[in-house]
Scaffold this motif. Structure first.
Motif, PDB file in Angstrom:
ATOM      1  N   TYR A 106       1.444 -41.857 -44.231  1.00 46.82           N
ATOM      2  CA  TYR A 106       0.254 -42.669 -43.980  1.00 46.82           C
ATOM      3  C   TYR A 106      -0.265 -42.416 -42.564  1.00 46.82           C
ATOM      4  O   TYR A 106       0.461 -42.490 -41.585  1.00 46.82           O
ATOM      5  CB  TYR A 106       0.578 -44.155 -44.147  1.00 46.82           C
ATOM      6  CG  TYR A 106      -0.594 -45.044 -43.821  1.00 46.82           C
ATOM      7  CD1 TYR A 106      -1.565 -45.317 -44.773  1.00 46.82           C
ATOM      8  CD2 TYR A 106      -0.754 -45.585 -42.546  1.00 46.82           C
ATOM      9  CE1 TYR A 106      -2.653 -46.116 -44.464  1.00 46.82           C
ATOM     10  CE2 TYR A 106      -1.841 -46.382 -42.230  1.00 46.82           C
ATOM     11  CZ  TYR A 106      -2.789 -46.638 -43.197  1.00 46.82           C
ATOM     12  OH  TYR A 106      -3.869 -47.427 -42.897  1.00 46.82           O
ATOM     13  N   GLY A 107      -1.560 -42.122 -42.476  1.00 45.54           N
ATOM     14  CA  GLY A 107      -2.188 -41.903 -41.181  1.00 45.54           C
ATOM     15  C   GLY A 107      -1.877 -40.560 -40.561  1.00 45.54           C
ATOM     16  O   GLY A 107      -2.397 -40.236 -39.496  1.00 45.54           O
ATOM     17  N   GLY A 123      -7.324 -41.342 -35.691  1.00 46.33           N
ATOM     18  CA  GLY A 123      -6.948 -42.472 -36.528  1.00 46.33           C
ATOM     19  C   GLY A 123      -7.311 -42.231 -37.980  1.00 46.33           C
ATOM     20  O   GLY A 123      -7.719 -41.147 -38.377  1.00 46.33           O
ATOM     21  N   GLY A 124      -7.191 -43.244 -38.795  1.00 52.13           N
ATOM     22  CA  GLY A 124      -7.539 -43.122 -40.205  1.00 52.13           C
ATOM     23  C   GLY A 124      -6.419 -42.512 -41.027  1.00 52.13           C
ATOM     24  O   GLY A 124      -5.373 -42.108 -40.515  1.00 52.13           O
ATOM     25  N   THR A 133      -7.451 -42.392 -47.770  1.00 56.09           N
ATOM     26  CA  THR A 133      -8.629 -43.268 -47.860  1.00 56.09           C
ATOM     27  C   THR A 133      -9.793 -42.742 -47.031  1.00 56.09           C
ATOM     28  O   THR A 133     -10.757 -43.465 -46.784  1.00 56.09           O
ATOM     29  CB  THR A 133      -8.267 -44.688 -47.388  1.00 56.09           C
ATOM     30  OG1 THR A 133      -7.711 -44.612 -46.059  1.00 56.09           O
ATOM     31  CG2 THR A 133      -7.239 -45.324 -48.308  1.00 56.09           C
ATOM     32  N   LEU A 134      -9.705 -41.486 -46.608  1.00 61.04           N
ATOM     33  CA  LEU A 134     -10.724 -40.902 -45.728  1.00 61.04           C
ATOM     34  C   LEU A 134     -12.111 -40.916 -46.361  1.00 61.04           C
ATOM     35  O   LEU A 134     -12.278 -40.605 -47.533  1.00 61.04           O
ATOM     36  CB  LEU A 134     -10.329 -39.461 -45.398  1.00 61.04           C
ATOM     37  CG  LEU A 134     -11.237 -38.698 -44.426  1.00 61.04           C
ATOM     38  CD1 LEU A 134     -11.162 -39.301 -43.030  1.00 61.04           C
ATOM     39  CD2 LEU A 134     -10.842 -37.223 -44.397  1.00 61.04           C
ATOM     40  N   LYS A 135     -13.096 -41.297 -45.561  1.00 61.04           N
ATOM     41  CA  LYS A 135     -14.501 -41.240 -45.953  1.00 61.04           C
ATOM     42  C   LYS A 135     -15.250 -40.411 -44.900  1.00 61.04           C
ATOM     43  O   LYS A 135     -14.684 -40.063 -43.854  1.00 61.04           O
ATOM     44  CB  LYS A 135     -15.099 -42.644 -46.064  1.00 61.04           C
ATOM     45  CG  LYS A 135     -14.481 -43.493 -47.171  1.00 61.04           C
ATOM     46  CD  LYS A 135     -15.105 -44.874 -47.205  1.00 61.04           C
ATOM     47  CE  LYS A 135     -14.632 -45.688 -48.410  1.00 61.04           C
ATOM     48  NZ  LYS A 135     -13.165 -45.878 -48.432  1.00 61.04           N
ATOM     49  N   LYS A 136     -16.516 -40.142 -45.153  1.00 60.58           N
ATOM     50  CA  LYS A 136     -17.285 -39.325 -44.214  1.00 60.58           C
ATOM     51  C   LYS A 136     -17.329 -39.960 -42.835  1.00 60.58           C
ATOM     52  O   LYS A 136     -17.334 -39.256 -41.810  1.00 60.58           O
ATOM     53  CB  LYS A 136     -18.697 -39.098 -44.747  1.00 60.58           C
ATOM     54  CG  LYS A 136     -19.485 -38.055 -43.950  1.00 60.58           C
ATOM     55  CD  LYS A 136     -20.822 -37.721 -44.593  1.00 60.58           C
ATOM     56  CE  LYS A 136     -21.557 -36.637 -43.807  1.00 60.58           C
ATOM     57  NZ  LYS A 136     -22.852 -36.274 -44.428  1.00 60.58           N
ATOM     58  N   LYS A 187     -16.836 -39.687 -35.919  1.00 57.47           N
ATOM     59  CA  LYS A 187     -15.659 -40.395 -35.425  1.00 57.47           C
ATOM     60  C   LYS A 187     -15.183 -39.665 -34.174  1.00 57.47           C
ATOM     61  O   LYS A 187     -15.429 -38.467 -34.011  1.00 57.47           O
ATOM     62  CB  LYS A 187     -14.574 -40.354 -36.508  1.00 57.47           C
ATOM     63  CG  LYS A 187     -13.293 -41.087 -36.180  1.00 57.47           C
ATOM     64  CD  LYS A 187     -13.401 -42.555 -36.492  1.00 57.47           C
ATOM     65  CE  LYS A 187     -12.042 -43.234 -36.404  1.00 57.47           C
ATOM     66  NZ  LYS A 187     -12.135 -44.681 -36.614  1.00 57.47           N
ATOM     67  N   ALA A 188     -14.509 -40.354 -33.283  1.00 59.63           N
ATOM     68  CA  ALA A 188     -13.982 -39.697 -32.081  1.00 59.63           C
ATOM     69  C   ALA A 188     -13.053 -38.549 -32.484  1.00 59.63           C
ATOM     70  O   ALA A 188     -12.163 -38.739 -33.303  1.00 59.63           O
ATOM     71  CB  ALA A 188     -13.225 -40.709 -31.235  1.00 59.63           C
ATOM     72  N   PRO A 189     -13.254 -37.349 -31.937  1.00 56.91           N
ATOM     73  CA  PRO A 189     -12.386 -36.218 -32.287  1.00 56.91           C
ATOM     74  C   PRO A 189     -10.937 -36.486 -31.876  1.00 56.91           C
ATOM     75  O   PRO A 189     -10.676 -37.071 -30.825  1.00 56.91           O
ATOM     76  CB  PRO A 189     -12.974 -35.056 -31.478  1.00 56.91           C
ATOM     77  CG  PRO A 189     -14.379 -35.461 -31.177  1.00 56.91           C
ATOM     78  CD  PRO A 189     -14.337 -36.951 -31.016  1.00 56.91           C
ATOM     79  N   SER A 190     -10.008 -36.047 -32.707  1.00 59.13           N
ATOM     80  CA  SER A 190      -8.594 -36.284 -32.436  1.00 59.13           C
ATOM     81  C   SER A 190      -8.017 -35.180 -31.558  1.00 59.13           C
ATOM     82  O   SER A 190      -8.643 -34.135 -31.340  1.00 59.13           O
ATOM     83  CB  SER A 190      -7.808 -36.363 -33.742  1.00 59.13           C
ATOM     84  OG  SER A 190      -7.535 -35.066 -34.238  1.00 59.13           O
TER      85      SER A 190
END
Length: 706
Positions: free
Chosen positions: A47-48, A76-77, A81-84, A125-128
């Motif tokens: 998860y995650g 994050g995320g 369950t990832l969405k655009k 989203k903020a880049p990881s």
């Protein structure tokens, strides 16, 4: 490349050609689809954990020319369950041009702030931190996952050699390196030195695989993980029994549950010395195989290898040195045995921090364990909320799988303490923690509200859940309880609620409900005695059966629930809150109300007595006195409304307006009003108040306490 799901024994082939065909030509939609499929199987990634990407040509809004853009899972995320909205989109050429100003590994963290200058989609989203790992590889679709089977090889002492032999040179190898800009460059170097490879194994970390299309990347990923899994499976037992064989046997399932319930609240109290924690318990067969083994004492202190595992489970677990069959009913005796173990763990963690810290390291965090192993019984995990505790358990099971696989093929190796510390106290990780929303007032709290499947009880439970608490829903009516549970899961999530069938006149059911609370969440902090009923009859019409029922539910029920609740509060030694929903009828005399009114008066005085007795243990007992809460309330069933209407000489339909007119504020009282009053007692502002009565009746002067 074509494949059939029957080719797989250890992973799940979930690709639906018809579903994918609906997204033809939309590479971002296919990326999300692929990500969700990969994230749905915990054998592929936790998860995650992990991230995926795709690269495509899009129109530059400034030049109107075609430009290569990379869409990648943002910070994050979760893949499942990832969405655009969870993706970051960056100009590939700008990202790669950052190599020109890179000052070396000592300064790689400064590159993260520069990722924002490469953003293509302003809604990104903020880049990881993993963004350059995808950006420096040329492939159109890339998967970076943390499969247990692959990490078992990556964490083996001779994992590089095994990878080479297993895949015949088609999978590259990069030694352990903390995620970041430097690791991205190392991936590129590995590919440059090994053209034609289909993936790269990251030492102690995970797996990179790719393809020209979303589908090719998906099946390549599955095939590599399947091969790793098959390799491990074929070698289990060759070197000898798994984990050195079993040192002890597990207790039967029912006994494991009762022992876990008996000790959970003691453990939770010890883990909550810095902040209130919520627990999770599992006696999964994989856990039992590990904790009952001869190798537990050798492997458990080593900790985990994958950074994702480590961040969720801490440097190492606490292993309890207790007899699984011991009598755990004497909480004080058990606590005396456990306190030294917790003190030793905190000292170990403090020494680890002092030895590994840097001049600019964040301050030491909570030194209590996250994972607690009880041989013969199971595994407890404690964290700020239920989801985090449950996920920590999942991650440690991942770690067990990795240790099992690595030991089967070679020898397990964990991250060196300094490398682990550099991940745990990474300034970028600290910055992420600081950006997290402030905890809600009841975060980390566990609430049991009797009769919470409807009316006032459900309103109180909803209020507490909205403010961060986890809830033990209960009711005497199973159908009503099931409907309420579905509503709570839909509104607050699966991790927020557990349920118990509860008749407050049954000591057995009360014990079962609290045992369920301790198994699900680790204990309880807030108990609201709300369950009730009403009977409105004249003295002449009142039966002995009516009288006994009222006193059994209202008075005896409050007493029995409070008795069990306080025993758990004392085990935790962190205080607690009891709120008793009484009534203005406890103070006001009226016709046709002898049984109900006197029972309510008994409830009120019992609350005072309990407050006086329990204050020295930090347990607060307070009262909320409602009046005329008609909405969705069982109180008004069974003839009560008719009885009160008759007493006042009005019709049932006139009751709400009648009750409102007789108040000083001329207000109708709703269940939500009672919920707000309960929250006022437990939300933190009244933490030094006990023995109080809060009227929520619109203002009934004759019900004033003073």
């Amino acid at each position: 490349m074509s494949v059939n799901e029957t080719n797989y024994n250890y992973v799940s082939y979930l690709w639906d050609e018809q579903e994918a065909a609906k997204m033809a030509g939309d590479e971002v939609a296919l990326l999300i689809y692929r990500s969700n499929l990969l994230g749905a199987d915990l054998r592929l990634t936790n998860y995650g954990g992990g991230n995926t990407s795709c690269k495509l040509i899009q129109v530059d809004p400034l030049t109107k020319n075609g430009i290569e853009v990379m869409w990648v899972k943002g910070s994050g995320g979760d893949l499942g369950t990832l969405k655009k909205s969870g993706l970051a989109a960056l100009y590939v050429d700008r990202l790669r041009s950052l190599q020109n100003i890179y000052r070396g590994v000592e300064f790689e963290d400064e590159m993260v702030g520069l990722f924002n200058h490469c953003i293509y989609d302003l809604d990104s989203k903020a880049p990881s931190i993993d963004t350059p790992l995808h950006g420096f590889l040329p492939f159109k679709h890339i998967d970076h996952l943390h499969p247990d089977a692959a990490i078992a090889i990556a964490a083996a002492k001779d994992g590089k050699k095994i990878t080479e032999e297993l895949f015949g040179g088609t999978i590259g190898w990069v030694d352990w390196k903390k995620p970041g800009f430097e690791l991205g460059l190392q991936l590129k170097q590995c590919l440059d030195e090994n053209p034609g490879i289909r993936g790269i194994m990251l030492g102690s970390h995970g797996l990179f695989t790719w393809g020209d299309t979303a589908y090719e990347s998906y099946v390549n990923t599955l095939a590599v993980i399947e091969k790793c899994s098959s390799y491990l499976h074929d070698r289990y037992g060759r070197k000898g029994p798994v984990f050195g064989g079993q040192k002890m046997n597990s207790l039967p399932a029912e006994k494991r549950s009762s022992q876990a319930a008996a000790i959970a609240s003691v453990l939770r109290g010890l883990c909550s010395s810095k902040q209130s924690m919520v627990g999770h318990f599992t006696d999964d067969t994989r856990v039992l195989e590990f904790i009952n083994s001869n190798d537990l004492s050798r492997l458990a202190p080593m900790g985990t290898s994958c950074p994702d595992h480590f961040l969720r489970t801490k440097i190492s677990p606490l292993v309890l040195n207790l007899d699984s069959e011991a009598d755990l009913s004497d909480a004080q005796a058990i606590k005396e045995k456990l306190v030294p173990a917790f003190e030793d763990y905190r000292k170990m963690y403090g020494d680890y921090y002092q030895k590994c810290k840097h001049p600019n390291s964040p301050a030491i965090r909570d030194a209590n364990p996250v994972v607690i192993l009880f041989p013969g019984i199971g595994m407890f995990t404690f964290a700020k909320d239920k989801q985090t505790a449950r996920v920590a358990a999942e991650f440690y099971i991942n770690a067990i799988n990795v240790m099992k696989g690595a030991e089967a093929i070679s020898e397990y190796t964990s991250l060196p303490h300094q490398e682990a510390f550099n991940i745990e106290y990474w300034l970028l990780e600290e910055a992420k923690l600081q950006r997290m929303p402030k905890p809600k007032p009841l975060t980390g709290k566990i609430a049991l509200v009797t009769g919470s499947a409807g009316g006032i009880g459900k309103a109180i439970a909803k209020k507490f859940a909205a403010e961060g608490a986890v809830i033990v829903l209960n009711d005497v009516n199973i159908e009503r309880l099931n409907v309420a549970e579905a509503e709570f899961v839909s509104q607050f999530g699966r991790d927020t609620v557990t349920t118990a069938l509860l008749d407050v006149t049954s000591k057995e059911q009360i014990n079962q409900a609290f045992e369920k609370a301790t198994l699900a969440f680790g204990g309880v902090d807030i108990v609201v005695n709300n369950a009730g009923l009403s009977i409105s009859k004249s003295i002449a019409d009142h039966t002995e059966k009516d009288w006994d029922l009222l006193y059994d539910v209202l008075v005896k029920g409050q007493f029995l629930v409070t008795q069990v609740a306080t025993s758990i509060f004392k085990k935790q030694a962190t205080g607690g809150d009891i709120i008793n929903i009484v009534s203005k009828n406890a103070l006001v005399s009226g016709p046709n109300n002898a049984g109900y009114g006197s029972a309510k008066a008994a409830q009120l005085h019992l609350s005072r007595l309990n407050a006086a007795e329990l204050g020295s243990d930090g347990i607060r007992v307070n009262v909320v006195n409602p009046d005329a809460v008609i909405s969705d309330s069982n109180i008004w069933a069974g003839g009560w409304a008719e009885g009160r209407a008759k007493a006042y000489g009005i019709s049932v339909e006139e009751l709400p307006a009648y009750y409102a007119r007789r108040t000083l504020l001329n207000q109708i009282i709703l269940p939500e009003d009672i919920a707000n009053a309960c929250f006022a007692f437990v939300g933190g502002l009244l933490s030094k108040s006990t023995g109080n009565v809060l009227n929520v009746d619109g203002g009934v002067a004759i019900a004033f306490v003073r």
